[in-house]
Scaffold this motif. Sequence first.
Motif, PDB file in Angstrom:
ATOM      1  N   GLY A 109      -0.612  -2.203 -10.501  1.00  0.00           N
ATOM      2  CA  GLY A 109      -2.014  -2.309 -10.153  1.00  0.00           C
ATOM      3  C   GLY A 109      -2.312  -3.105  -8.906  1.00  0.00           C
ATOM      4  O   GLY A 109      -3.427  -3.610  -8.740  1.00  0.00           O
ATOM      5  N   TYR A 110      -1.343  -3.234  -8.003  1.00  0.00           N
ATOM      6  CA  TYR A 110      -1.581  -3.933  -6.743  1.00  0.00           C
ATOM      7  C   TYR A 110      -2.700  -3.222  -5.975  1.00  0.00           C
ATOM      8  O   TYR A 110      -2.716  -1.993  -5.879  1.00  0.00           O
ATOM      9  CB  TYR A 110      -0.296  -3.956  -5.908  1.00  0.00           C
ATOM     10  CG  TYR A 110      -0.460  -4.570  -4.541  1.00  0.00           C
ATOM     11  CD1 TYR A 110      -0.536  -5.942  -4.380  1.00  0.00           C
ATOM     12  CD2 TYR A 110      -0.551  -3.764  -3.402  1.00  0.00           C
ATOM     13  CE1 TYR A 110      -0.690  -6.515  -3.127  1.00  0.00           C
ATOM     14  CE2 TYR A 110      -0.699  -4.325  -2.142  1.00  0.00           C
ATOM     15  CZ  TYR A 110      -0.771  -5.695  -2.013  1.00  0.00           C
ATOM     16  OH  TYR A 110      -0.928  -6.255  -0.768  1.00  0.00           O
ATOM     17  N   ASP A 111      -3.628  -4.001  -5.440  1.00  0.00           N
ATOM     18  CA  ASP A 111      -4.766  -3.426  -4.713  1.00  0.00           C
ATOM     19  C   ASP A 111      -4.345  -3.076  -3.294  1.00  0.00           C
ATOM     20  O   ASP A 111      -4.331  -3.926  -2.408  1.00  0.00           O
ATOM     21  CB  ASP A 111      -5.935  -4.411  -4.698  1.00  0.00           C
ATOM     22  CG  ASP A 111      -7.195  -3.803  -4.081  1.00  0.00           C
ATOM     23  OD1 ASP A 111      -7.175  -2.604  -3.743  1.00  0.00           O
ATOM     24  OD2 ASP A 111      -8.184  -4.549  -3.930  1.00  0.00           O
ATOM     25  N   LYS A 112      -4.034  -1.812  -3.077  1.00  0.00           N
ATOM     26  CA  LYS A 112      -3.536  -1.355  -1.790  1.00  0.00           C
ATOM     27  C   LYS A 112      -4.656  -0.988  -0.814  1.00  0.00           C
ATOM     28  O   LYS A 112      -4.424  -0.871   0.389  1.00  0.00           O
ATOM     29  CB  LYS A 112      -2.635  -0.133  -1.990  1.00  0.00           C
ATOM     30  CG  LYS A 112      -3.367   1.058  -2.618  1.00  0.00           C
ATOM     31  CD  LYS A 112      -2.411   2.133  -3.066  1.00  0.00           C
ATOM     32  CE  LYS A 112      -3.156   3.287  -3.736  1.00  0.00           C
ATOM     33  NZ  LYS A 112      -2.240   4.284  -4.307  1.00  0.00           N
ATOM     34  N   VAL A 113      -5.866  -0.800  -1.313  1.00  0.00           N
ATOM     35  CA  VAL A 113      -6.940  -0.269  -0.473  1.00  0.00           C
ATOM     36  C   VAL A 113      -7.263  -1.146   0.739  1.00  0.00           C
ATOM     37  O   VAL A 113      -7.488  -0.627   1.836  1.00  0.00           O
ATOM     38  CB  VAL A 113      -8.206   0.010  -1.304  1.00  0.00           C
ATOM     39  CG1 VAL A 113      -9.332   0.544  -0.415  1.00  0.00           C
ATOM     40  CG2 VAL A 113      -7.895   1.010  -2.409  1.00  0.00           C
ATOM     41  N   PRO A 114      -7.280  -2.495   0.611  1.00  0.00           N
ATOM     42  CA  PRO A 114      -7.586  -3.306   1.801  1.00  0.00           C
ATOM     43  C   PRO A 114      -6.610  -3.106   2.965  1.00  0.00           C
ATOM     44  O   PRO A 114      -6.966  -3.371   4.116  1.00  0.00           O
ATOM     45  CB  PRO A 114      -7.517  -4.749   1.273  1.00  0.00           C
ATOM     46  CG  PRO A 114      -7.865  -4.620  -0.175  1.00  0.00           C
ATOM     47  CD  PRO A 114      -7.226  -3.339  -0.607  1.00  0.00           C
ATOM     48  N   SER A 115      -5.415  -2.616   2.675  1.00  0.00           N
ATOM     49  CA  SER A 115      -4.432  -2.394   3.745  1.00  0.00           C
ATOM     50  C   SER A 115      -4.536  -0.999   4.357  1.00  0.00           C
ATOM     51  O   SER A 115      -3.770  -0.666   5.271  1.00  0.00           O
ATOM     52  CB  SER A 115      -3.010  -2.595   3.209  1.00  0.00           C
ATOM     53  OG  SER A 115      -2.660  -1.543   2.312  1.00  0.00           O
ATOM     54  N   THR A 116      -5.476  -0.184   3.873  1.00  0.00           N
ATOM     55  CA  THR A 116      -5.575   1.206   4.324  1.00  0.00           C
ATOM     56  C   THR A 116      -5.870   1.293   5.815  1.00  0.00           C
ATOM     57  O   THR A 116      -6.756   0.620   6.333  1.00  0.00           O
ATOM     58  CB  THR A 116      -6.673   1.952   3.553  1.00  0.00           C
ATOM     59  OG1 THR A 116      -6.369   1.914   2.158  1.00  0.00           O
ATOM     60  CG2 THR A 116      -6.765   3.410   4.005  1.00  0.00           C
ATOM     61  N   ARG A 117      -5.081   2.117   6.517  1.00  0.00           N
ATOM     62  CA  ARG A 117      -5.365   2.494   7.904  1.00  0.00           C
ATOM     63  C   ARG A 117      -5.519   4.000   7.941  1.00  0.00           C
ATOM     64  O   ARG A 117      -5.115   4.685   7.010  1.00  0.00           O
ATOM     65  CB  ARG A 117      -4.213   2.101   8.853  1.00  0.00           C
ATOM     66  CG  ARG A 117      -3.931   0.607   8.940  1.00  0.00           C
ATOM     67  CD  ARG A 117      -2.780   0.174   8.072  1.00  0.00           C
ATOM     68  NE  ARG A 117      -1.541   0.846   8.416  1.00  0.00           N
ATOM     69  CZ  ARG A 117      -0.575   1.092   7.555  1.00  0.00           C
ATOM     70  NH1 ARG A 117      -0.695   0.771   6.280  1.00  0.00           N
ATOM     71  NH2 ARG A 117       0.540   1.702   7.952  1.00  0.00           N
ATOM     72  N   ALA A 118      -6.116   4.503   9.021  1.00  0.00           N
ATOM     73  CA  ALA A 118      -6.361   5.943   9.091  1.00  0.00           C
ATOM     74  C   ALA A 118      -6.298   6.425  10.534  1.00  0.00           C
ATOM     75  O   ALA A 118      -6.600   5.673  11.467  1.00  0.00           O
ATOM     76  CB  ALA A 118      -7.726   6.278   8.481  1.00  0.00           C
TER      77      ALA A 118
END
Length: 201
Positions: A109-118
Motif C-alpha cells: 500500500g505504498y502511496d506511489k501517486v505523489p511520485s507520478t510523472r507524465a
Amino acid sequence: MKHLLLAAAALLALASPAFAEDPSPEAISNTYKSGKPVHVEDVQALMRQAEIWCYNEDSGTCDWAEIYLSAASGPEGVVYDSTNAWNSDTDVSFVDKAQFQDALLCEYGYDKVPSTRAVNRADGSVIGARALDALRAEVYANQTGNTDDCFDYLYVSYDAAAQTMALKQRQYVGGVLDPSLEANITLHFNAADVAGLTQRP
C-alpha cells in the motif's frame, strides 16, 4: 601477529557477503528448467542486473515496464520505477515499493501517486505544474483493486544472443493464486533496449 591475521580474516569473512557479486543471468538460467519457480535471491539478482522488465511484450511494446532501483530482503525491500500508458495521449511513471515475504514479493500500500510523472506520447514533452497535479488527482480517483497483492516468478527461457530472459509472473490476491492475472515478462540486459521499448495504450 597471528592474532591480528586471524582477526583480519574474521572481518573479511564477515564482510564478504556485502561484496559478493550477483550471478550472471546466464549462470542463473543454467540452474532452472522452464516452469520452475525462481528463488528469491535470484529474483533480486535479476532485478539489480536487468535494464528493464517489459510486461507482455509484443513487437517492442509493453503493457507496462519496470526498472528496479534497489532489490533486497528485509525492511528496505524493493524500489522500482514503473511506466505505463495512462491513455492514448499520455504515459505516466511512478516510484513504487514492495517487500519480500518468504518466497513472495508483496505490495503493502505504498502511496506511489505523489511520485507520478507524465509525458505526452506524441512528442515526449513533459507534463507539469497544474496539468500534472490534475493528472495525479485523476490517478487517485481511478485506483482500484488490492494494494497488498503478492507475486512470484517462474523461469521460462534465456536468450544469450539477444541478452534477454523470459519469466512468468504469478499474482496472489488475498493469498490466493489468480491465474487470470499472470503476465509474461521479458527482462532486457542490454541498455540500448530501454529506449526502443514503448508502452501499449
